[in-house]
Design a protein around this motif. Structure first.
Motif, short mmCIF file in Angstrom:
data_model
loop_
_atom_site.label_atom_id
_atom_site.label_comp_id
_atom_site.label_asym_id
_atom_site.label_seq_id
_atom_site.Cartn_x
_atom_site.Cartn_y
_atom_site.Cartn_z
N LYS A 236 0.83 -1.22 0.00
CA LYS A 236 0.00 0.00 0.00
C LYS A 236 0.86 1.26 0.00
N LYS A 237 1.86 1.26 -0.86
CA LYS A 237 2.77 2.40 -0.98
C LYS A 237 3.03 2.72 -2.45
N VAL A 238 3.30 4.01 -2.72
CA VAL A 238 3.71 4.41 -4.06
C VAL A 238 5.15 3.97 -4.26
N ILE A 239 5.40 3.15 -5.27
CA ILE A 239 6.74 2.65 -5.52
C ILE A 239 7.42 3.33 -6.70
N GLN A 240 6.64 4.07 -7.50
CA GLN A 240 7.20 4.76 -8.66
C GLN A 240 6.29 5.90 -9.05
N THR A 241 6.89 7.03 -9.45
CA THR A 241 6.13 8.15 -10.00
C THR A 241 6.68 8.46 -11.38
N LEU A 242 5.82 8.38 -12.37
CA LEU A 242 6.23 8.57 -13.77
C LEU A 242 5.78 9.94 -14.25
N ASN A 243 6.68 10.71 -14.80
CA ASN A 243 6.36 12.04 -15.34
C ASN A 243 6.03 11.92 -16.82
N THR A 244 4.73 12.03 -17.16
CA THR A 244 4.32 11.91 -18.56
C THR A 244 4.52 13.20 -19.34
N LYS A 245 4.62 14.32 -18.61
CA LYS A 245 4.73 15.66 -19.22
C LYS A 245 3.48 16.02 -20.03
N VAL A 246 2.37 15.32 -19.74
CA VAL A 246 1.11 15.60 -20.44
C VAL A 246 0.05 15.91 -19.37
N LEU A 247 -0.39 17.15 -19.32
CA LEU A 247 -1.40 17.55 -18.34
C LEU A 247 -2.77 17.01 -18.74
N GLY A 248 -3.62 16.86 -17.75
CA GLY A 248 -5.00 16.44 -18.02
C GLY A 248 -5.17 14.96 -18.25
N ILE A 249 -4.17 14.14 -17.92
CA ILE A 249 -4.36 12.69 -18.10
C ILE A 249 -5.47 12.23 -17.15
N SER A 250 -6.46 11.56 -17.71
CA SER A 250 -7.68 11.31 -16.93
C SER A 250 -8.06 9.85 -16.81
N ARG A 251 -7.73 9.02 -17.80
CA ARG A 251 -8.09 7.61 -17.76
C ARG A 251 -6.87 6.77 -18.10
N ILE A 252 -6.90 5.53 -17.61
CA ILE A 252 -5.76 4.64 -17.80
C ILE A 252 -6.27 3.20 -17.86
N LYS A 253 -5.66 2.38 -18.73
CA LYS A 253 -6.15 1.02 -18.89
C LYS A 253 -5.02 0.09 -19.32
N PHE A 254 -4.91 -1.05 -18.59
CA PHE A 254 -3.98 -2.10 -18.99
C PHE A 254 -4.58 -2.88 -20.16
N THR A 255 -3.71 -3.34 -21.07
CA THR A 255 -4.16 -4.30 -22.07
C THR A 255 -4.42 -5.63 -21.35
N SER A 265 -5.51 11.82 -22.30
CA SER A 265 -5.53 13.18 -21.75
C SER A 265 -6.76 13.93 -22.25
N LEU A 266 -7.58 14.36 -21.30
CA LEU A 266 -8.77 15.13 -21.67
C LEU A 266 -8.41 16.54 -22.11
N ARG A 267 -7.22 17.02 -21.69
CA ARG A 267 -6.82 18.38 -22.03
C ARG A 267 -6.15 18.46 -23.39
N THR A 268 -5.25 17.52 -23.70
CA THR A 268 -4.46 17.62 -24.93
C THR A 268 -4.95 16.72 -26.05
N GLY A 269 -5.75 15.70 -25.72
CA GLY A 269 -6.18 14.76 -26.73
C GLY A 269 -5.17 13.69 -27.03
N ASP A 270 -4.09 13.62 -26.25
CA ASP A 270 -3.08 12.60 -26.48
C ASP A 270 -3.48 11.25 -25.88
N LEU A 271 -3.09 10.19 -26.55
CA LEU A 271 -3.18 8.84 -26.02
C LEU A 271 -1.77 8.31 -25.92
N LEU A 272 -1.32 8.06 -24.68
CA LEU A 272 0.02 7.54 -24.44
C LEU A 272 -0.05 6.03 -24.30
N ILE A 273 0.92 5.34 -24.88
CA ILE A 273 1.02 3.90 -24.74
C ILE A 273 2.34 3.60 -24.05
N TYR A 274 2.26 2.97 -22.87
CA TYR A 274 3.44 2.67 -22.06
C TYR A 274 3.70 1.16 -22.06
#
Length: 340
Positions: A236-255, A265-274
């Protein structure tokens, strides 16, 4: 013809048919402006029908048997209505009144139970779907309790609290008997099952999150920080913080295979794939004015992303990591789910 060859061809045909059947499902998607739940055939991408829903629809989930859809109406934390839709007829059934649990938003179905967040009442509630009644609730004590997931055994609940910048994990544990402030413990008092909440600070605007398919980690989008917090569920601890440099990231989903993570990102319209293992970005696609809800096919081949400000759903080929096309279902599309 050789018997072995016949068996091979039959098996290949059976597998092809099974894959075709698996593809033939409905996509349920909300148009917030039209106040409709839209039914889309994913094999043809044709709209089959629409059902009228409430004043401020946000999320939709499907019952375990695939017969019923539930739509939450949030109303800035003031409404108290979950719409019920018969999927076969695409018609509305009597809605569920959540009463004092105001602003229902995030929802998840587990068996015969519908779990939901109450933004206006800082709570999570549970509805017995057979009775259409709330049979359990728990206060969270955090601001704007937003999205929710429940472990398969229903012994852990995970919720995001946007304005508090936290994730809450509720564990159903055997707790010691209560001890009165004065005097000895009550005679005959015994340990009993109860819920214990752990509040984990993550980042500003902690909105969307997803639990990894192996059940070990939670990835949380922090919209105001442009960061992703990776939480280890066991500690129950944060083990990593990732800086996407994209503001407004709102949803996230594993394949489904757990190998990649999609972030919108609701603000920029970007879809990031990690890449989930290395926690590194491998692709960025711009879908237009803004990207919100993400839904991935069970076979992991396509992703559907509701681009709320742009007014369409983007369909992504996850093998080639490119945009296939867009789908117009009505203004301000948002929550989505599958139905058989």
């Amino acid at each position: 013809m050789n018997i072995s060859l016949i068996l091979i061809l039959t098996l290949a045909l059976t597998n092809a048919q099974a894959k075709a059947i698996e593809k033939n499902r409905l996509l349920l998607a909300i148009s917030k402006t039209d106040h409709t739940l839209v039914f889309i055939d994913t094999s043809t991408l044709k709209i089959l029908g629409k059902a009228t829903v409430g004043a401020d629809p946000h999320e939709v989930v499907t019952s375990s048997d695939g017969k019923t859809a539930y739509v939450s109406n949030t109303g800035s934390g003031k409404l108290h209505e979950i719409n019920v839709i018969d999927i076969k007829t695409m018609k509305a059934l009597p809605s569920i009144d959540t009463g004092a649990l105001l602003g229902p938003h995030g929802m998840v179905v587990n068996g015969e139970k519908l779990w939901f967040t109450s933004e206006g009442s800082k709570s999570v509630g549970r509805i017995d779907l057979k009775e259409s009644k709330i049979d359990w609730l728990m206060g969270v004590g955090q601001n704007r309790t937003h999205m929710i997931q429940v472990s398969p055994d229903q012994k852990q609940i995970y919720v995001s609290n946007v304005d508090s910048g936290t994730i809450s994990i509720f564990d159903n544990l055997l707790l010691p008997p209560p001890i009165p402030p004065i005097g000895a413990p009550l005679p005959g008092a015994k340990p009993q099952m109860g819920w214990l909440q752990t509040v984990i600070p993550v980042g500003k605007g902690a909105e969307g999150f997803d639990v990894s398919p192996d059940g070990k980690k939670i990835w949380v989008t922090n919209a105001h920080d442009a960061t992703i917090s990776v939480v280890d569920i066991a500690s129950k601890k944060v083990i990593q913080t990732l800086n996407t440099k994209v503001l407004g990231i709102s949803r996230i989903k594993f394949t489904p295979d757990g190998k990649r993570v999609l972030i919108s990102s609701l603000r920029t319209g970007d879809l990031l794939i990690y890449d989930a293992a290395s926690m590194k970005e491998i692709k960025k696609l711009n879908l237009g004015k803004g990207a919100a809800h993400i839904l991935i096919e069970p076979d992991g081949e396509r992703a559907f992303v509701s681009c709320t400000p742009a007014g369409y759903i983007s369909i992504i080929d996850l093998n080639k990591m490119k945009i296939l096309r867009t789908l117009d279902i009505g203004p301000r599309p948002d929550g989505m789910d599958w139905a058989p």
